[in-house]
Design a protein around this motif. Sequence first.
Motif, PDB file in Angstrom:
ATOM      1  N   ASP A  65     -22.378  -5.533 -36.521  1.00 51.19           N
ATOM      2  CA  ASP A  65     -22.552  -6.000 -38.076  1.00 51.19           C
ATOM      3  C   ASP A  65     -21.021  -6.318 -38.397  1.00 51.19           C
ATOM      4  O   ASP A  65     -20.849  -7.198 -38.954  1.00 51.19           O
ATOM      5  CB  ASP A  65     -22.885  -4.921 -38.897  1.00 51.19           C
ATOM      6  N   LEU A  66     -20.206  -5.717 -37.743  1.00 53.16           N
ATOM      7  CA  LEU A  66     -18.565  -6.024 -38.183  1.00 53.16           C
ATOM      8  C   LEU A  66     -18.424  -7.484 -37.366  1.00 53.16           C
ATOM      9  O   LEU A  66     -17.784  -7.886 -38.049  1.00 53.16           O
ATOM     10  CB  LEU A  66     -17.611  -4.843 -37.440  1.00 53.16           C
ATOM     11  N   PHE A  67     -18.956  -7.378 -36.230  1.00 54.50           N
ATOM     12  CA  PHE A  67     -18.578  -8.831 -35.703  1.00 54.50           C
ATOM     13  C   PHE A  67     -19.294  -9.943 -36.277  1.00 54.50           C
ATOM     14  O   PHE A  67     -18.536 -11.026 -36.511  1.00 54.50           O
ATOM     15  CB  PHE A  67     -18.908  -8.898 -34.036  1.00 54.50           C
ATOM     16  N   GLU A  68     -20.474  -9.758 -36.644  1.00 53.25           N
ATOM     17  CA  GLU A  68     -20.776 -10.952 -37.738  1.00 53.25           C
ATOM     18  C   GLU A  68     -20.063 -11.065 -38.990  1.00 53.25           C
ATOM     19  O   GLU A  68     -19.941 -12.226 -39.208  1.00 53.25           O
ATOM     20  CB  GLU A  68     -22.415 -10.457 -37.948  1.00 53.25           C
ATOM     21  N   PHE A  69     -19.730 -10.059 -39.422  1.00 52.67           N
ATOM     22  CA  PHE A  69     -18.757 -10.282 -40.647  1.00 52.67           C
ATOM     23  C   PHE A  69     -17.693 -10.890 -40.418  1.00 52.67           C
ATOM     24  O   PHE A  69     -17.300 -11.935 -41.187  1.00 52.67           O
ATOM     25  CB  PHE A  69     -18.517  -8.987 -41.316  1.00 52.67           C
ATOM     26  N   LEU A  70     -16.920 -10.569 -39.406  1.00 55.76           N
ATOM     27  CA  LEU A  70     -15.661 -11.086 -38.972  1.00 55.76           C
ATOM     28  C   LEU A  70     -15.710 -12.645 -38.474  1.00 55.76           C
ATOM     29  O   LEU A  70     -15.168 -13.226 -38.839  1.00 55.76           O
ATOM     30  CB  LEU A  70     -14.926 -10.388 -37.942  1.00 55.76           C
ATOM     31  N   HIS A  71     -17.063 -13.208 -38.063  1.00 54.71           N
ATOM     32  CA  HIS A  71     -17.083 -14.310 -37.662  1.00 54.71           C
ATOM     33  C   HIS A  71     -17.472 -15.345 -38.884  1.00 54.71           C
ATOM     34  O   HIS A  71     -17.142 -16.554 -38.770  1.00 54.71           O
ATOM     35  CB  HIS A  71     -18.360 -14.288 -36.782  1.00 54.71           C
ATOM     36  N   GLN A  72     -17.404 -14.809 -39.917  1.00 54.66           N
ATOM     37  CA  GLN A  72     -17.700 -15.514 -41.314  1.00 54.66           C
ATOM     38  C   GLN A  72     -16.279 -16.321 -41.491  1.00 54.66           C
ATOM     39  O   GLN A  72     -16.347 -17.193 -42.352  1.00 54.66           O
ATOM     40  CB  GLN A  72     -18.346 -14.859 -42.357  1.00 54.66           C
ATOM     41  N   PHE A  73     -15.094 -15.766 -40.843  1.00 56.50           N
ATOM     42  CA  PHE A  73     -13.866 -16.157 -41.590  1.00 56.50           C
ATOM     43  C   PHE A  73     -13.105 -16.998 -40.549  1.00 56.50           C
ATOM     44  O   PHE A  73     -12.952 -16.923 -39.382  1.00 56.50           O
ATOM     45  CB  PHE A  73     -13.204 -14.983 -41.843  1.00 56.50           C
TER      46      PHE A  73
END
Length: 73
Positions: A65-73
């Motif tokens: 979930d963290l990686f998915e969130f960070l990939h948004q930026f």
Amino acid sequence: MVIDSSDNNPFDEVRDGGMFRIDQFRTVDLAEAHSSFPELKIEKTPTYVVFDYTKEVFRSHQMEDLFEFLHQF
């Protein structure tokens, strides 16, 4: 990031590989999280918390979930 002190830091390879722009990064164990950041009310490990310059913007216990969130930026 709050992880057990006996765990390897799973984020090292991602941070060192330059996949995300991260201005500051800190890893603490649960005891330090409770003493240094009681306002975060972290109850288990792992816990991944992301802040912008003023507030918490993300929290999860799952690295995916963290990686998915960070990939948004």
